[in-house]
Scaffold this active site. Structure first.
Site, PDB file in Angstrom:
ATOM      1  N   HIS A  22      14.171 -17.329   9.935  1.00  0.00           N
ATOM      2  CA  HIS A  22      12.725 -17.346   9.682  1.00  0.00           C
ATOM      3  C   HIS A  22      12.399 -17.701   8.229  1.00  0.00           C
ATOM      4  CE1 HIS A  22      13.046 -14.831  13.297  1.00  0.00           C
ATOM      5  NE2 HIS A  22      11.913 -15.387  13.622  1.00  0.00           N
ATOM      6  N   GLU A  52      16.496 -10.422   6.963  1.00  0.00           N
ATOM      7  CA  GLU A  52      17.076 -11.698   6.541  1.00  0.00           C
ATOM      8  C   GLU A  52      17.369 -11.713   5.037  1.00  0.00           C
ATOM      9  OE1 GLU A  52      15.253 -14.307  10.259  1.00  0.00           O
ATOM     10  OE2 GLU A  52      14.941 -15.043   8.236  1.00  0.00           O
ATOM     11  N   ARG A  58     -12.053   1.928  11.664  1.00  0.00           N
ATOM     12  CA  ARG A  58     -13.189   1.105  11.240  1.00  0.00           C
ATOM     13  C   ARG A  58     -14.161   0.974  12.397  1.00  0.00           C
ATOM     14  NH1 ARG A  58      -9.288  -1.176   7.471  1.00  0.00           N
ATOM     15  NH2 ARG A  58     -10.317  -1.355   5.438  1.00  0.00           N
ATOM     16  N   ARG A  73     -12.331   4.314   1.580  1.00  0.00           N
ATOM     17  CA  ARG A  73     -12.882   4.504   2.904  1.00  0.00           C
ATOM     18  C   ARG A  73     -13.835   5.673   3.039  1.00  0.00           C
ATOM     19  NH1 ARG A  73     -10.690   2.492   7.130  1.00  0.00           N
ATOM     20  NH2 ARG A  73     -12.777   3.033   7.912  1.00  0.00           N
TER      21      ARG A  73
HETATM   22  O1  LIG Z   1      -8.276  -0.793   3.881  1.00  0.00           O
HETATM   23  C1  LIG Z   1      -7.260  -1.483   3.762  1.00  0.00           C
HETATM   24  C2  LIG Z   1      -7.087  -2.373   2.685  1.00  0.00           C
HETATM   25  C3  LIG Z   1      -5.948  -3.137   2.627  1.00  0.00           C
HETATM   26  N1  LIG Z   1      -5.026  -2.986   3.606  1.00  0.00           N
HETATM   27  C4  LIG Z   1      -5.186  -2.124   4.640  1.00  0.00           C
HETATM   28  O2  LIG Z   1      -4.341  -2.023   5.524  1.00  0.00           O
HETATM   29  N2  LIG Z   1      -6.304  -1.373   4.695  1.00  0.00           N
END
Ligand SMILES: O=c1cc[nH]c(=O)[nH]1
Ligand SMILES: O=P(O)(O)O[C@H]1O[C@H](CO)[C@@H](O)[C@H]1O
Length: 258
Positions: free
Chosen positions: A10, A82, A170, A225
C-alpha cells in the site's frame, strides 16, 4: 527475495528509500506530510498512493519518515504494519482532535497516555482487555517537547472512535439526531476524565504495544465539544502546527535517548 525485502503493497516504499530510518511521524491527513517534512532538513517526497503520502527528511543527521495514515484505525493499521516491515520501530501520531473537557482551549495540544478502544481494528491485534497505551519514552519525549515549546498541553486518556459523527455524538448531521445507543457518550467519557475524541490512537497504541514497537500521540485541539460540534477549517489549519511543533521537539529527545 522475501516479501519483506521488496516494496510494501500500500505504501509503495521499500527499505532502501527509508535509508535506515527507525522513527516515523504519522499524521492522518496526507496534506500535512509535506508541511511536517518541510520543518526538517532535506525533505524528499517518497510516494503517494491512496491515503498514504510519504516523505523522508532529516533531523540532526537522523533520517525520519513522515507518512500519512488516512482517517481511522483500518488504514492506520496498514501504514503501521508496512512501516514496521521496513524497519520503523517508533511511531509518533501528529493529529487534530476535539476536546470534551471544558477547561481545554482550541490551540492547546493533547498528549495521550492511552486511548479508549471505541474502534474495531485494535481488536484484530489484541482482545479488548488489552490496554491501548502509549510507550513511556515516546510519551515522555512528547511531554518534554510540549514544555520546551511552551505550549499549553494536557496529558491523559483519549477516546478513539471509528466515526466522526455518531461515534462522537454529533447531532447537527443529515438525520439531525444521534442513534439512541450512541447518545450520552460525551457525558460518559467526560465523567471518566477522557480529554478528547480522535480516530486512530486506539488502533495505533494497541498495534504498536502488542508488536513490541513504540508509539505516542500528540493532537492539536481544533474544536471544544462543550461549545461546538464542527471545527473551523481555518483554525484547524493553524492549530495543526502546534502538534507538529511538539512532535519535532520530541524527536530531539528521542534521538538523544537512542
Ligand atoms: O472533533 C474532532 C476533531 C478532529 N478529529 C476528530 O476525530 N474529532
Ligand atoms: O487530523 P487527523 O490526524 O486526521 O486526526 C483527526 O482528524 C480526522 C477527522 O477529521 C481523524 O483522522 C481524526 O483522528
Amino acid at each position: 527475495m522475501s516479501k519483506i525485502e521488496s516494496t510494501v503493497f500500500h505504501l509503495g516504499l521499500n527499505k532502501e528509500v527509508l535509508e535506515g530510518a527507525k522513527i516515523a511521524l504519522i499524521p492522518g491527513d496526507p496534506g500535512r506530510v509535506s508541511k511536517i517534512a518541510s520543518y526538517m532538513d532535506n525533505p524528499k517526497p517518497l510516494a503517494s498512493n491512496r491515503e498514504y503520502t510519504s516523505y523522508l527528511a532529516y533531523i540532526e543527521g537522523t533520517p525520519i519518515v513522515v507518512c500519512s495514515t488516512g482517517i481511522g484505525g483500518p488504514s492506520t493499521s496498514i501504514a503501521v504494519e508496512e512501516l514496521a516491515q521496513l524497519g520503523i520501530d517508533t511511531f509518533i501520531r501528529i493529529g487534530t482532535t476535539g476536546a470534551i473537557q471544558e477547561n481545554i482551549e482550541i490551540g492547546d495540544v493533547i498528549i495521550s497516555t492511552g486511548c479508549v478502544r471505541l474502534d474495531g481494528a485494535s481488536r484484530h491485534f489484541a482482545p479488548l482487555e488489552y490496554p491501548a497505551v502509549a510507550s513511556y519514552d515516546v510519551l515522555n519525549a512528547l511531554v518534554t517537547g510540549a514544555k520546551e515549546a511552551n505550549l499549553t498541553h494536557h496529558v491523559g486518556v483519549s477516546a478513539s472512535s471509528d466515526t466522526f459523527y455518531p461515534g462522537q455524538e454529533r447531532y447537527d448531521t443529515f438525520r439531525k439526531d444521534v442513534p439512541l445507543h450512541m447518545q450520552g457518550k460525551i457525558k460518559l467519557w467526560q465523567q471518566l476524565h477522557v480529554l478528547n475524541f480522535e480516530m486512530e490512537g486506539a488502533t495505533l497504541f494497541t498495534q504498536a504495544a502488542s508488536l513490541g514497537l513504540r508509539a505516542g500521540m500528540v493532537a492539536g485541539v481544533i474544536v471544544n465539544r462543550t461549545k461546538a460540534e464542527i471545527p473551523d477549517e481555518v483554525m484547524a489549519k493553524k492549530v495543526e502546527n502546534n502538534g507538529i511543533t511538539v512532535a519535532l521537539a520530541a524527536l530531539k529527545t528521542l534521538i538523544a535517548g537512542k
